[in-house]
Each structure stands twice: as structure tokens, then as C-alpha cells.
Design a protein around this motif. Sequence first.
Motif, PDB file in Angstrom:
ATOM      1  N   GLU A 112       0.845  -1.181   0.000  1.00 37.47           N
ATOM      2  CA  GLU A 112       0.000   0.000   0.000  1.00 37.47           C
ATOM      3  C   GLU A 112       0.883   1.234   0.000  1.00 37.47           C
ATOM      4  O   GLU A 112       2.022   1.194   0.445  1.00 37.47           O
ATOM      5  CB  GLU A 112      -0.894   0.023   1.251  1.00 37.47           C
ATOM      6  CG  GLU A 112      -1.846  -1.157   1.345  1.00 37.47           C
ATOM      7  CD  GLU A 112      -2.638  -1.114   2.629  1.00 37.47           C
ATOM      8  OE1 GLU A 112      -2.431  -0.174   3.420  1.00 37.47           O
ATOM      9  OE2 GLU A 112      -3.451  -2.019   2.840  1.00 37.47           O
ATOM     10  N   GLN A 113       0.349   2.328  -0.490  1.00 38.05           N
ATOM     11  CA  GLN A 113       1.101   3.561  -0.429  1.00 38.05           C
ATOM     12  C   GLN A 113       1.198   4.025   1.017  1.00 38.05           C
ATOM     13  O   GLN A 113       0.307   3.801   1.822  1.00 38.05           O
ATOM     14  CB  GLN A 113       0.429   4.637  -1.281  1.00 38.05           C
ATOM     15  CG  GLN A 113       0.460   4.342  -2.771  1.00 38.05           C
ATOM     16  CD  GLN A 113      -0.022   5.528  -3.569  1.00 38.05           C
ATOM     17  OE1 GLN A 113       0.287   6.654  -3.273  1.00 38.05           O
ATOM     18  NE2 GLN A 113      -0.788   5.251  -4.608  1.00 38.05           N
ATOM     19  N   MET A 114       2.318   4.676   1.317  1.00 37.36           N
ATOM     20  CA  MET A 114       2.514   5.220   2.655  1.00 37.36           C
ATOM     21  C   MET A 114       1.469   6.283   2.944  1.00 37.36           C
ATOM     22  O   MET A 114       1.220   7.172   2.145  1.00 37.36           O
ATOM     23  CB  MET A 114       3.922   5.824   2.723  1.00 37.36           C
ATOM     24  CG  MET A 114       4.215   6.626   3.973  1.00 37.36           C
ATOM     25  SD  MET A 114       4.280   5.625   5.476  1.00 37.36           S
ATOM     26  CE  MET A 114       5.755   4.654   5.164  1.00 37.36           C
ATOM     27  N   ASN A 115       0.818   6.158   4.113  1.00 35.41           N
ATOM     28  CA  ASN A 115      -0.100   7.196   4.560  1.00 35.41           C
ATOM     29  C   ASN A 115       0.652   8.513   4.630  1.00 35.41           C
ATOM     30  O   ASN A 115       1.752   8.587   5.181  1.00 35.41           O
ATOM     31  CB  ASN A 115      -0.654   6.808   5.927  1.00 35.41           C
ATOM     32  CG  ASN A 115      -1.504   7.893   6.537  1.00 35.41           C
ATOM     33  OD1 ASN A 115      -0.984   8.822   7.145  1.00 35.41           O
ATOM     34  ND2 ASN A 115      -2.804   7.771   6.380  1.00 35.41           N
ATOM     35  N   SER A 116       0.051   9.576   4.094  1.00 36.88           N
ATOM     36  CA  SER A 116       0.764  10.843   3.948  1.00 36.88           C
ATOM     37  C   SER A 116       1.189  11.446   5.279  1.00 36.88           C
ATOM     38  O   SER A 116       2.318  11.922   5.422  1.00 36.88           O
ATOM     39  CB  SER A 116      -0.104  11.840   3.179  1.00 36.88           C
ATOM     40  OG  SER A 116      -0.325  11.390   1.856  1.00 36.88           O
ATOM     41  N   GLU A 128       4.154  18.658   2.788  1.00 33.79           N
ATOM     42  CA  GLU A 128       3.423  19.573   3.651  1.00 33.79           C
ATOM     43  C   GLU A 128       2.435  20.423   2.848  1.00 33.79           C
ATOM     44  O   GLU A 128       1.295  20.631   3.268  1.00 33.79           O
ATOM     45  CB  GLU A 128       4.403  20.476   4.404  1.00 33.79           C
ATOM     46  CG  GLU A 128       5.170  19.766   5.503  1.00 33.79           C
ATOM     47  CD  GLU A 128       6.125  20.693   6.236  1.00 33.79           C
ATOM     48  OE1 GLU A 128       6.617  20.294   7.308  1.00 33.79           O
ATOM     49  OE2 GLU A 128       6.382  21.819   5.733  1.00 33.79           O
ATOM     50  N   THR A 129       2.881  20.894   1.695  1.00 34.00           N
ATOM     51  CA  THR A 129       2.008  21.693   0.831  1.00 34.00           C
ATOM     52  C   THR A 129       0.793  20.885   0.401  1.00 34.00           C
ATOM     53  O   THR A 129      -0.345  21.391   0.415  1.00 34.00           O
ATOM     54  CB  THR A 129       2.788  22.181  -0.408  1.00 34.00           C
ATOM     55  OG1 THR A 129       3.898  22.979   0.016  1.00 34.00           O
ATOM     56  CG2 THR A 129       1.891  23.023  -1.310  1.00 34.00           C
ATOM     57  N   GLU A 130       1.003  19.622   0.041  1.00 33.41           N
ATOM     58  CA  GLU A 130      -0.104  18.758  -0.366  1.00 33.41           C
ATOM     59  C   GLU A 130      -1.083  18.537   0.788  1.00 33.41           C
ATOM     60  O   GLU A 130      -2.308  18.563   0.587  1.00 33.41           O
ATOM     61  CB  GLU A 130       0.445  17.410  -0.845  1.00 33.41           C
ATOM     62  CG  GLU A 130       1.244  17.489  -2.147  1.00 33.41           C
ATOM     63  CD  GLU A 130       1.922  16.166  -2.475  1.00 33.41           C
ATOM     64  OE1 GLU A 130       1.610  15.153  -1.810  1.00 33.41           O
ATOM     65  OE2 GLU A 130       2.773  16.149  -3.392  1.00 33.41           O
ATOM     66  N   LEU A 131      -0.562  18.322   1.974  1.00 36.13           N
ATOM     67  CA  LEU A 131      -1.433  18.072   3.126  1.00 36.13           C
ATOM     68  C   LEU A 131      -2.247  19.304   3.490  1.00 36.13           C
ATOM     69  O   LEU A 131      -3.422  19.199   3.871  1.00 36.13           O
ATOM     70  CB  LEU A 131      -0.584  17.627   4.320  1.00 36.13           C
ATOM     71  CG  LEU A 131       0.012  16.214   4.222  1.00 36.13           C
ATOM     72  CD1 LEU A 131       1.032  15.985   5.321  1.00 36.13           C
ATOM     73  CD2 LEU A 131      -1.088  15.163   4.290  1.00 36.13           C
ATOM     74  N   ILE A 132      -1.633  20.473   3.371  1.00 36.32           N
ATOM     75  CA  ILE A 132      -2.356  21.715   3.667  1.00 36.32           C
ATOM     76  C   ILE A 132      -3.428  21.974   2.616  1.00 36.32           C
ATOM     77  O   ILE A 132      -4.570  22.313   2.937  1.00 36.32           O
ATOM     78  CB  ILE A 132      -1.363  22.895   3.752  1.00 36.32           C
ATOM     79  CG1 ILE A 132      -0.470  22.743   4.986  1.00 36.32           C
ATOM     80  CG2 ILE A 132      -2.114  24.228   3.805  1.00 36.32           C
ATOM     81  CD1 ILE A 132       0.689  23.710   5.025  1.00 36.32           C
ATOM     82  N   GLN A 133      -3.074  21.797   1.344  1.00 39.56           N
ATOM     83  CA  GLN A 133      -4.026  22.054   0.263  1.00 39.56           C
ATOM     84  C   GLN A 133      -5.200  21.084   0.302  1.00 39.56           C
ATOM     85  O   GLN A 133      -6.321  21.448  -0.046  1.00 39.56           O
ATOM     86  CB  GLN A 133      -3.316  21.990  -1.087  1.00 39.56           C
ATOM     87  CG  GLN A 133      -2.348  23.144  -1.332  1.00 39.56           C
ATOM     88  CD  GLN A 133      -1.609  23.035  -2.647  1.00 39.56           C
ATOM     89  OE1 GLN A 133      -1.586  21.977  -3.292  1.00 39.56           O
ATOM     90  NE2 GLN A 133      -0.985  24.128  -3.077  1.00 39.56           N
ATOM     91  N   SER A 134      -4.942  19.853   0.719  1.00 35.85           N
ATOM     92  CA  SER A 134      -6.017  18.856   0.805  1.00 35.85           C
ATOM     93  C   SER A 134      -6.742  18.902   2.147  1.00 35.85           C
ATOM     94  O   SER A 134      -7.622  18.074   2.408  1.00 35.85           O
ATOM     95  CB  SER A 134      -5.445  17.454   0.582  1.00 35.85           C
ATOM     96  OG  SER A 134      -4.513  17.128   1.594  1.00 35.85           O
ATOM     97  N   ASP A 165      -0.266  24.993  11.500  1.00 40.01           N
ATOM     98  CA  ASP A 165       0.019  24.910  12.933  1.00 40.01           C
ATOM     99  C   ASP A 165       0.211  23.465  13.381  1.00 40.01           C
ATOM    100  O   ASP A 165       1.104  23.164  14.190  1.00 40.01           O
ATOM    101  CB  ASP A 165      -1.114  25.551  13.740  1.00 40.01           C
ATOM    102  CG  ASP A 165      -1.091  27.068  13.673  1.00 40.01           C
ATOM    103  OD1 ASP A 165      -0.045  27.626  13.257  1.00 40.01           O
ATOM    104  OD2 ASP A 165      -2.110  27.690  14.032  1.00 40.01           O
ATOM    105  N   GLU A 166      -0.593  22.562  12.849  1.00 36.81           N
ATOM    106  CA  GLU A 166      -0.455  21.144  13.212  1.00 36.81           C
ATOM    107  C   GLU A 166       0.876  20.576  12.733  1.00 36.81           C
ATOM    108  O   GLU A 166       1.502  19.771  13.428  1.00 36.81           O
ATOM    109  CB  GLU A 166      -1.619  20.348  12.618  1.00 36.81           C
ATOM    110  CG  GLU A 166      -2.959  20.613  13.295  1.00 36.81           C
ATOM    111  CD  GLU A 166      -4.114  19.957  12.582  1.00 36.81           C
ATOM    112  OE1 GLU A 166      -5.147  19.713  13.243  1.00 36.81           O
ATOM    113  OE2 GLU A 166      -3.999  19.692  11.357  1.00 36.81           O
TER     114      GLU A 166
END
Length: 332
Positions: free
Chosen positions: A12-16, A279-285, A291-292
Amino acid sequence: MNSEMSATKNSEQMNSITGLKKMWEIRIFEELIQELFDAGELYGTMHLCIGQEATAVGGAGILKQSDWIVSTHRNHGHCIAKGTDIRGMFAEMLGKKTGTNQGKGGSMHIADLDVGNLGSNGIVGAGFPIAAGAALSAQMQGTDQVVLCYAGDGATNEGSFHEALNLASIWQLPVVYFIENNQYGMSSSIEQMVNIDKLSDRATSYGIEGITIDGNDLALVSKTVADAVAKARSGKGPTLIEALTYRHKGHSKSDKLMYRTEAECRHWQKYNDPIVRLETELIQSKQMTPDEIRQLEDSIRKEFTAIVASVKQDEEPTIADLYTHVYAEENR
């Protein structure tokens, strides 16, 4: 890495979010090691993998605990991603008896058989035949283990690379050869060292699959490695993966980086840093807020700083320890 993660994420792909945490663990480990060296508390050489965290986490991080990795002189990220004890790694780097190798191996020889880390190697290209041998043992014993063998781009010009790939191909061994092409073999550009566009093209000579990918894209790395591992586990033989990445630091502690421009370094750090990209992908999604993310980074940094302070109090090896682990103990 805990056993629950190891059991559920194979193929499986790594959880982001999990992947981001693991990449930050690697980077902060490296930054603290650099600080210890600069302060004169760490002896010997070291090779930092800052900028290459996605190849470690997306590769070793998706394996079963029973699978094996073979690593290189630039090994810290691979070891952390595979689950090697971080406190033991800090202790090893500081030459403590509590280290993974009881303080005898240092940076380039970290190993942890309990999590499938067969060890790192300071000899360029030495891992290729070691991985082939480990894969052959798995094949002969009928286990479903797979070996992930890390190497740098410069190592593909060693004879051991060609010999090992040939054997792995004709015997259809369960091994994945993973080339971290960080653009430079010590101080020489890979473009000056080979006359082909892709190192993965060399797989054709041995009748195996060769793939070149963006090594700073965690999801792509984990998907590509997972597919290659599944293929190897099913008896369909090896794969050669070339992951394009970039090391932010020099080859080793004494490298003054005279062979590449500051503009080139800044470009890779600004546009291709694997942590910044994720990080950019996680923020955009909207999976995480800025802050987290900073809280995650801060918590890891505090934890690791406390570990270093604790390790400094650990027992030092004695003179008598020099004479242990020299010969294999005879079974009587």
C-alpha cells in the motif's frame, strides 16, 4: 515504526501524515547529528541524507518487518524508516555501549537484525551482492521475504552492480535494487560519469524491469516500491528503480561543495524538498493545518533532543570490549 503499521501497509502507499512524521524524524535526527559533530562531540565521518527523506520512507517504510534492507554509507534515513531504534542509533553515533553496534560501528555500520536491517556498508557497491545473497537465501528457504537494496548513482559503475544484477536476473531473486540518484557521486556529476540518460536503462542488459521516478514524491516512491516488492514476492524476479533526488548537504562532513553552484542548491531546496512538497499537499487537501505541522515538528525535535541528552549519560565501551565480537563464538 510499530508492528501494527508494518503489518497493514505492505503493498500500500505510505499514509501521507505517517510519512511526513517519519520524514521529519529523519531530518531532525540528521540535524542533531550535524550539531553534535560541529560541537566536537561526534568522531569519525558521516554522510547526511537531508533532502532524500522520501526515498527512505517510501522505500524501507513500506516493507514488512520480516523483509530486509541493505544500506549504504548514507544510511541513517533507511535505518529509521525500517524501524531501527532511534535511541540506539544516537548512542551508536556517540560511541556508547548502548548503541546498535555497541558503539563499535559508528555512522556507516548501523544494523538491526530484529527489524530486518541487515546493515550499512562503507564500501561503495558492496550492498549489491550482499542483497543478492540474502534474496537467494529467502528463495532457497521458501520464505516470502524480499530484499530492498539501496545504492547511490555512483555505485552503478562498480563491477559488483553488474555481477549482482546478472545473478539476480538469471535466478529471478526476490530483490529490488533502489538507486538514489542524488546527481553526484562524491564530487562528480552523474552526467559526466555515464553516457546514458537514465541509469534504469541498464536493467535492459540483464532482462529485468527498470524504472526512473521522481524520488522526492513520497506517494510515487511508495507506490513504485510496493509494486516492485509485490512482484518480487510473487516469484517474478527483481526490479531496478532509479529515484531522482538531491542531497542538500555535502558528500560527507568535510565536503566544501565547490563542484556545484549555490543557485542549483537553492533551486532544489525551494522547489523539490520532499518535506515541503508533502506539507504543501497536506495543507491544500486540508488533511493538516500549518500549525499542526509545526506542532508535529516541534514535538519530534523536543523528543529527540531529550534522547540525545539521555544518551550522553550512557556507559562508554571499555578497553576489554575491543576484544569481544572479533570471532564468532563456537557452539559447543
